[in-house]
Each structure stands twice: as C-alpha cells, then as structure tokens.
Motif scaffolding. Structure first.
Motif, PDB file in Angstrom:
ATOM      1  N   UNK A   1       0.852  -1.185   0.000  1.00 17.05           N
ATOM      2  CA  UNK A   1       0.000   0.000   0.000  1.00 17.05           C
ATOM      3  C   UNK A   1       0.889   1.235   0.000  1.00 17.05           C
ATOM      4  N   UNK A   2       0.704   2.082  -0.988  1.00 18.34           N
ATOM      5  CA  UNK A   2       1.466   3.325  -1.080  1.00 18.34           C
ATOM      6  C   UNK A   2       0.957   4.308  -0.027  1.00 18.34           C
ATOM      7  N   UNK A   3       1.881   4.807   0.799  1.00 21.04           N
ATOM      8  CA  UNK A   3       1.527   5.749   1.859  1.00 21.04           C
ATOM      9  C   UNK A   3       1.884   7.192   1.517  1.00 21.04           C
ATOM     10  N   UNK A   4       2.309   7.442   0.286  1.00 18.13           N
ATOM     11  CA  UNK A   4       2.596   8.817  -0.131  1.00 18.13           C
ATOM     12  C   UNK A   4       4.057   9.177   0.042  1.00 18.13           C
ATOM     13  N   UNK A   5       4.312  10.461  -0.023  1.00 21.60           N
ATOM     14  CA  UNK A   5       5.683  10.982   0.089  1.00 21.60           C
ATOM     15  C   UNK A   5       5.730  12.023   1.188  1.00 21.60           C
TER      16      UNK A   5
ATOM     17  N   UNK B   1      11.656  11.152 -13.931  1.00 20.38           N
ATOM     18  CA  UNK B   1      10.635  12.176 -13.987  1.00 20.38           C
ATOM     19  C   UNK B   1       9.907  12.425 -12.693  1.00 20.38           C
ATOM     20  N   UNK B   2      10.633  12.535 -11.592  1.00 20.37           N
ATOM     21  CA  UNK B   2       9.995  12.816 -10.314  1.00 20.37           C
ATOM     22  C   UNK B   2       9.452  14.231 -10.294  1.00 20.37           C
ATOM     23  N   UNK B   3       8.458  14.458  -9.444  1.00 22.45           N
ATOM     24  CA  UNK B   3       7.940  15.806  -9.261  1.00 22.45           C
ATOM     25  C   UNK B   3       9.006  16.684  -8.618  1.00 22.45           C
ATOM     26  N   UNK B   4       8.870  17.989  -8.815  1.00 20.33           N
ATOM     27  CA  UNK B   4       9.862  18.904  -8.266  1.00 20.33           C
ATOM     28  C   UNK B   4       9.861  18.834  -6.749  1.00 20.33           C
ATOM     29  N   UNK B   5       8.680  18.771  -6.149  1.00 15.61           N
ATOM     30  CA  UNK B   5       8.553  18.571  -4.709  1.00 15.61           C
ATOM     31  C   UNK B   5       8.227  17.098  -4.506  1.00 15.61           C
ATOM     32  N   UNK B   6       9.259  16.276  -4.409  1.00 19.87           N
ATOM     33  CA  UNK B   6       9.020  14.832  -4.447  1.00 19.87           C
ATOM     34  C   UNK B   6       8.996  14.204  -3.058  1.00 19.87           C
ATOM     35  N   UNK B   7       9.939  14.539  -2.195  1.00 14.79           N
ATOM     36  CA  UNK B   7       9.955  13.936  -0.874  1.00 14.79           C
ATOM     37  C   UNK B   7      10.427  12.498  -0.898  1.00 14.79           C
ATOM     38  N   UNK B   8      10.273  11.834   0.237  1.00 14.77           N
ATOM     39  CA  UNK B   8      10.700  10.446   0.399  1.00 14.77           C
ATOM     40  C   UNK B   8       9.491   9.530   0.306  1.00 14.77           C
ATOM     41  N   UNK B   9       9.548   8.571  -0.579  1.00 10.35           N
ATOM     42  CA  UNK B   9       8.442   7.643  -0.761  1.00 10.35           C
ATOM     43  C   UNK B   9       8.372   6.673   0.411  1.00 10.35           C
ATOM     44  N   UNK B  10       7.158   6.451   0.915  1.00  8.48           N
ATOM     45  CA  UNK B  10       6.929   5.508   2.005  1.00  8.48           C
ATOM     46  C   UNK B  10       5.884   4.500   1.536  1.00  8.48           C
TER      47      UNK B  10
ATOM     48  N   UNK C   1       3.517  15.414   4.928  1.00  7.10           N
ATOM     49  CA  UNK C   1       3.184  14.778   3.652  1.00  7.10           C
ATOM     50  C   UNK C   1       3.212  15.793   2.515  1.00  7.10           C
ATOM     51  N   UNK C   2       3.853  15.406   1.409  1.00 11.13           N
ATOM     52  CA  UNK C   2       3.884  16.244   0.209  1.00 11.13           C
ATOM     53  C   UNK C   2       3.366  15.508  -1.016  1.00 11.13           C
ATOM     54  N   UNK C   3       3.110  14.213  -0.896  1.00  6.68           N
ATOM     55  CA  UNK C   3       2.569  13.435  -2.008  1.00  6.68           C
ATOM     56  C   UNK C   3       1.417  12.579  -1.530  1.00  6.68           C
ATOM     57  N   UNK C   4       0.343  12.442  -2.314  1.00  2.72           N
ATOM     58  CA  UNK C   4      -0.833  11.699  -1.865  1.00  2.72           C
ATOM     59  C   UNK C   4      -0.552  10.211  -1.713  1.00  2.72           C
ATOM     60  N   UNK C   5      -1.293   9.590  -0.817  1.00  7.29           N
ATOM     61  CA  UNK C   5      -1.170   8.161  -0.572  1.00  7.29           C
ATOM     62  C   UNK C   5      -2.357   7.426  -1.191  1.00  7.29           C
ATOM     63  N   UNK C   6      -2.372   6.121  -1.035  1.00  4.93           N
ATOM     64  CA  UNK C   6      -3.497   5.332  -1.507  1.00  4.93           C
ATOM     65  C   UNK C   6      -4.794   5.791  -0.843  1.00  4.93           C
TER      66      UNK C   6
END
Length: 799
Positions: A286-290, A308-317, A340-345
């Motif tokens: 399950x993707x928990x976002x960035x 091609x990561x987003x400019x504000x990418x963060x650490x993937x969890x 959090x900077x990236x959406x999760x599942x």
C-alpha cells in the motif's frame, strides 16, 4: 551451479555482517558493495504497559526478544544495538529485511502472551469485519531503509559492528511514522525488492542439493564454525575461496553419500534456507505517499535514476503487510500529514470504500470518479533523432505532470513511458488540472537542443503568443462508476476497475497533441460549478498549499543559483588564463568597487560591503527580496565573494610552497572574519532556506519539519483568473462503446488558435464521426494556480 551460487551467497550472509563483504565478493554475488538495509523495531505503548502491568510486561518482553532473535538468524540479520524494547537491525539484502518483518508480524499473533497484558488497549486482541484476528499481544512497528552507510566500524568495547551516516538518520525519521503492527518501507528499499516479493511465498519442496563432491572438506568444516548473526573470530581461519573445489582435495567420503548425507553435512544455516522458511502466500503493498524528510533544494535537477519525479518529491513511504492481515491497514492511524507532500493510496477517491483482503464488501453503486488518461506526444519522433535527448525530454515532461497534479488534488494511479492514468474525485479538479498542464508545458525550460527539433519547435500565434512549445500532452477524461478499488499489486497505488476506465481510454486515444477531450455533459456540469463560484476559487487542501509553498522556495533558490552561475562565468571570462580551477570555484559576483586591506606585507583588494549588496540586487528574482530564504542565500553569496576576491588577489602572487600557501589562506580567512562580520540571523528564518549541505540528523529533521509546516503561512493557493473556451467537435462512436458520445474540447482562450493548426478535430481512425459540429459553445472564467516565476519541472544537469 545455480544452487552452488545460492549456497555461497547464504553462507557469506550468515558469516559476515552486512556491509563488510569485499567489493569484489559482493559484486560476484550480485550485491551492491557496502549497501545495507536497516530495520528499526519498537513496541507500541511500552511505557504504559510497564506502568500498568510490570510483571506481565517483563515476561512479554522476554518472549518478544526471543522470537525476534530466532527470526533474525533465519533471515541472516545482524543485531546492531538494543535499547529496551527497540532493536536496530541490519541485513545484506532488502528482501531479507522485508521477509523478516513480515514473518515477525505473523509469529507475534501466535505467541502465548500473559493474560494480564491482553487487557491493555496496546495489546488487546482485535478482529476484522469478517471476524479474522488482526492483533494479539504486543504490537511491534518496523521501519526499513536501504542505503550505503558513511562509515562501518567495530566498537572498541563490545566488538559490535556500528553503522553511521544518513541511512541511519533517515531510518530513524521513518521509524517515527508507523503505528504498532505496521511495516513502513522507504522508496529505496522498495526499489530493491521490486519484482522479488514473490520470493516471500509459501513453503516449497526442498530444492535439489549440490553434489557433495563439489564441496571441499575444509570448506565444510570452516562453514560449520560460523554463527548466523554475529561477526566474530572463528577457530578455523582457513580461506574458503576455493569453495567450488579448486586447489582442494575432494571429499571422498562425502562423494559416496546421497543427497541426505550432503544436506546433513551442510551448514545449519543453509539447512534452514534450503527448506524455504514458510511465509504468507503473498504480501500486500500500500502506497503511503511521500513525506518531507529531506531538503528539496538538492533535488531540483534531473538524473537518470529520477524517472521524472515531481519537483517537490519527498521520500516515498510504502506499507507492507502479510495478506491475511491486510485489513490492519484500515485500523492504523493516519501518518503525520504535516510532513506529507505526495498523496497516498488513502488520499485517492473512494479509498475508504476500497476492497482489502480480509475486509468487508463495500457498496460502490453511488460512488463516481473522474478517470483521466494523459500521454506525451512527439516522444517517438524525438527518439528517432536522438534517444538520449528524447529520454531527457520525457523525464522533464513527467516531472511537469507530477508537479502540477499536486496542485489540483489529483492522484496518480499508473504510469508507463509517459502515459498516465489519474483519478480525481471532482470533475472540476480534473478539468482545471488539464488546463493547468497545457499552460505549464510551454513554460518548461526544454533547452535549445529539444526546441531545435521540428516536432517540438516553438509555434506562435498571430499575437505572438506561444501556441506549442516542447512536448505537448494529449488528454482524455470521463466520469463514471467503478466496480472495485484496491491497491495495485505491484506499486500499492490506487487501482480502479470498471467500464469507465475503458471508455475514458477510448476517448483519450482520439485526442490530438495539446487536446483535452471530454463529454459535453461533463463539460456542462463543470461550467455550472464555475458559474456558482462567484466569490473566487475553491479553497485548496493542505497538501496543495504545502506543495505550492515548497515549489516557490525551490524556484527562488534555482533562480538565484542560476543568476550567480551566469555572473561567475562572466567574471571568469575577464580574468584571463592565470586563474587556477580553485580560483574559479570561488567566483560569485561581478567585479565591484574595492577597498584595500593590508595583510602584513601583502595588500589585497576586497569588494566593499555596500558595493557587493548593490551588485547582488540584479541577481534576485523580481519580488524575491522580501523572502527570508533569499536573505540567507545573499549572505552566503557575499561571504563566498569576499573569500574568492582575496584568493584571486593573493594566490597568483604567492610562492610555490604548499605550506606557505596553506598558512596564507588561513590568515586570509581569519582576517576576513574580522573585517566583515556576518550579520545576525533573524530568529524566524526558515530552516533549510540556505544551500548548505546536511551534516546531521537534527538538521534533516528540523529542516523537514519547518519546511513542511511553512505551508501553514499560505491561507489559500495563489491563483490567476483565466478565460477558458469550450468547443464542440461533434458526435462520435468509439470502438467498444455502443452509445454515441458528444465530444467537446476545452482549452485556454489565449491559445485558441491551436484549432486552426489541425487541433480542432479528433485523431483519425480512433472514432467514427456521426456528425461534425465544430462550434464554439461558451467561454468561462476560472481561477487556476498562478505559475508565474515557478520552476515547473526538474532540469537536466546538462542539456
């Protein structure tokens, strides 16, 4: 030979501590030299359990420690340190670390815990909607991260291996996120196990054994003397590099034995692995976002690994669970949203209705979602000219897509070679994102080489406005019902099933480069929403605000750094060939009025503070002078400029004596600090605003916390009023869709001239036209994210 290689790998993993294998041996075994996977484990609510049930907790902790250490041996782990109920463990391979963590959660369910302990909310049994047991006893969380430590050393007193560096700091940051019973894995670890999770499977038959004649007697005796987890002195120091029988006498007695005798003669560790430790049938991902666990300013450029990561990418969890316990995901607390900077599942539309193994059946009859497909156009044309240039352009395109998605409440479901599948809860958000992307792509700094190509050249309209520039996007969308939502088996992102996806894909396939296609009914509904928004744009969510703020910060730093680099090149070209590379590295500003400074018998010229500040003003982006992040950068630039000026004036006149040069540089630096003291820092300067490298765990954590929480300073997303035109294209029948569809195209009014260059009709062969009706239906006023002055995609280091 394959079994021999497996035996050798497992033998060395049992013998050596992670990261201590020689580079040649690690490469020969398919491992990355010095790379390790770190696991942090901890018991949830241990303090409360000790306070309420001290005797039961003592017995429970003994059971916990015994189970953990027994599993550690089976998966070739190394116990780095223990603090109370917390363990720090290291593994040679990420797959071993994940298998250990999965098996630990399964085994904890079967432990005979003290009855008193089960009365606590931190250890009480819990069941799923179907009545399956989810929790029982101590709830142990695990955080896993993979990387190369900065140093590996042996402790002088305990003789234990110690690891240090950013890998340990990052693992500790991740360990603060999970709840009890939860396994969180970093993106680096997930990449190492991608495609290998099937190895964590059910019990299998014992594989064919290696012929005992291939193993030397000395090798067997040596291997039996090694323990599975500790790096310790051995009684037999005989080298066993001749494992395959070279230069060693064959074991004649073993040659007379069968496979059973060969297995009994093998090391105990291999016996355990040969039977394959039984695990769950599969692992649920399950993707928990960035999350903002590192500084973003160091990530604003492309590398071949970025994809091609987003400019504000963060650490993937990523969360991993045993499939029988997958319903735990619904019981865990939400991770810290302030980072959090990236959406999760669980941020995806309808995630609360998702089907998880062991969970109840959810009713999706009243739920609808907008599915969007988006692809990169002209990529293949560019690849025919230059594969490397096309790959760079594709990464920039994907970076721009992912950057803009974060500002419009979208969720990425799948992506392959620039073809995105996205999901939006609101159709209005989907349409606004499509328009935002078509506005952003021409603003990307594609570079001269890409823009020289015929397919990606710049096309301007009658008013000199940019109509096409770089790689455009073709977009198609449809709103409808789905029959199932679940985590993707491989990526853990939201995956949707139903006829709506097929219909959306058919509409998308007919889109020309730069087109946004949708049904007329959907366009009318969106226009109705825009008409009701008389008071201004809708309030953006915290995730979009946080991304926009960090995007502003990255863009400001990129503009400042680029201006400084250009000024440095101009000064270097005027100084002549007498400057060494060391002198050139310290050039930061153009020449400015100077004042004389006497260092003993040497007189050098130092730029005056007032002149430097005046020279620095053109470097700043418009409106950026008021930002505190630029103030910190300005002071750093001034300091480097003064130091560079001193070195440029003194070093060429110095002698060739290295010691004399070193002492002179030290004297210059000391005198420089006295002459130009650094201004005091404002108390509210954001951490991480400067460009200094991270050197400690505290710096990483503080910078991440402050950077992520700075989004609270933005009450609303900066927007810009835009005029949008909707044009009818006619009625079409798509393959696989029986009902005819009235299709419209939506685009910004400023680039409506695209319709005159072949973008006013559908792609041939993708749909059957029943009625051509190219009519301008309406013009609407919308508020879109203001992209002025923002960097919209990662830039390649050299284009």
């Amino acid at each position: 030979m394959k079994d021999l290689a497996v035996w050798r790998l497992q033998r060395l993993k049992a013998r050596k501590a992670p990261g201590t294998l020689k580079e040649r041996v690690a490469k020969d075994l398919g491992l990355i030299p010095k790379e390790i996977t770190v696991v942090f484990t901890d018991v949830q609510g241990s303090t409360d359990l000790w306070e309420q049930f001290p005797l039961a907790m003592s017995a429970a902790l003994d059971l916990h420690d015994a189970l953990l250490r027994s599993l550690l041996k089976k998966f070739y782990g190394y116990e780095v340190t223990t603090e109370g109920d917390s363990f720090t463990l290291a593994f040679h391979e990420a797959i071993d670390a994940i298998a250990f963590s999965i098996r630990l959660q399964e085994e904890l369910m079967d432990v005979a815990w003290p009855e008193d302990l089960l009365l606590s909310p931190h250890a009480c049994p819990d069941t799923s909607a179907k009545g399956d047991k989810l929790f029982a006893g101590l709830r142990v969380r695990a955080a896993i991260h993979t990387g190369i430590p900065d140093s590996i050393k042996v402790h002088a007193e305990t003789a234990q291996i110690e690891y240090s560096g950013e890998i340990m700091e990052m693992a500790e940051c991740i360990s603060r996120l999970p709840s009890g019973g939860q396994i969180l894995v970093s993106g680096a670890t997930f990449q190492r196990t991608f495609g290998r999770l099937h190895e964590i499977g059910p019990q299998k038959e014992v594989p064919p054994m290696i012929q005992p004649s291939a193993v030397s007697s000395i090798g067997l005796r040596s291997m039996q003397s090694f323990g599975p987890t500790r790096l310790r002195a051995t009684q037999d120091r005989t080298r066993i590099s001749t494992f395959f029988g070279r230069e060693q006498k064959q074991n004649e007695d073993a040659a007379k034995c069968g496979k059973a005798a060969a297995l009994s003669a093998m090391p105990r560790v291999y016996q355990q692995r040969a039977s394959v430790v039984p695990l769950s049938k599969s692992v649920t991902v399950i993707d928990q976002g960035r999350f903002a666990l590192i500084d973003f300013s160091s990530q604003a450029s492309l590398s071949p690994e970025d994809d091609g990561l987003a400019l504000v990418e963060g650490t993937s969890i990523v969360e991993m669970l045993p499939t029988p316990l997958a319903s735990r995901a619904l019981a865990f607390a939400t991770l810290d949203n302030s980072l959090k900077v990236g959406p999760s599942f669980f941020d995806a539309p309808g995630a609360e209705l998702a089907h998880l193994p062991g969970g109840g059946t959810q009713d999706l009859e009243d739920f609808s979602v907008t599915i969007v497909f988006c692809s990169c156009c002209y990529y293949k044309d560019l690849a025919m000219h230059s594969a490397s240039l096309a790959a760079t352009a594709l990464m920039m395109y994907k970076s721009c897509v992912r950057t803009t998605i974060r500002l419009c409440n979208g969720v990425e479901c799948q992506e392959k070679e620039g073809l995105f599948m996205l999901a939006f809860l609101q159709a209005r958000d989907a349409v606004e994102w499509a328009i935002t992307l078509n506005t952003a792509l021409p603003k990307v700094d594609w570079g001269a080489k890409i823009l020289k190509q015929n397919a990606t050249r710049e096309i301007r309209g009658s008013a000199n406005q940019v109509l096409m520039r770089g790689l455009p996007a073709a977009i198609g969308m449809l709103r409808g019902h789905v029959v199932s939502i679940c985590p993707h088996a491989t990526t853990g992102k939201a995956d949707y099933f139903g006829a709506t996806l097929n219909r959306a894909a058919r509409i998308f396939s007919a889109a020309q480069p730069g087109q946004v296609l949708l049904e007329e009914g959907l366009a009318n509904d969106v226009c109705g929403e825009w008409a009701r928004m008389t008071s201004g744009p809708a309030k953006a969510g915290p995730l979009a605000l946080r991304n926009f703020h960090l995007l502003q910060r990255i863009s400001d730093e990129a503009h400042l750094q680029g201006a400084r680099s250009q000024n440095s090149q101009d000064v270097c070209s005027n100084l002549g060939a007498d400057l060494t590379p060391m002198h050139r590295e310290n050039l930061s500003l153009p020449s400015t009025p100077t004042k004389c400074v006497h260092l003993d018998s040497i007189t050098v010229s130092v730029p005056s503070l007032e002149a430097e500040q005046q020279a620095l003003q053109p470097v700043l982006a418009p409106g950026a002078q008021s930002r505190r992040s630029i103030q910190s950068e300005s002071r750093a630039a001034l300091q480097r400029s003064r130091q560079g000026s001193l070195q440029r004036s003194v070093m060429p006149r110095n002698t060739d004596d290295p010691e004399g040069q070193a002492s002179l540089v030290q004297e210059i630096n000391a005198r420089l600090q006295q002459l130009t003291p650094r201004p005091s820092e404002p108390s509210d300067t954001p951490a991480g605003a400067g460009m200094q490298p991270r050197t400690s765990k505290t710096a990483i954590i503080d910078n991440a916390m402050r950077s992520a929480n700075l989004a609270g300073q933005l009450d609303e997303l900066p927007t810009k009023e835009s005029q949008i035109e909707i044009h009818s294209l006619g009625t079409y029948v798509f393959k696989g869709i029986v009902k005819p569809r009235r299709i419209v195209q939506i685009l910004p009014a400023s680039i409506s001239e695209r319709l005159t260059i072949g973008h006013g009709q559908l792609k041939r062969g993708k749909a059957t036209c029943l009625n051509v009706e190219q009519v301008h239906l309406t013009t609407a006023t919308v508020w879109l994210p203001d992209l002025s002055g923002l960097q919209l995609a990662r830039q390649p280091s050299a284009l």
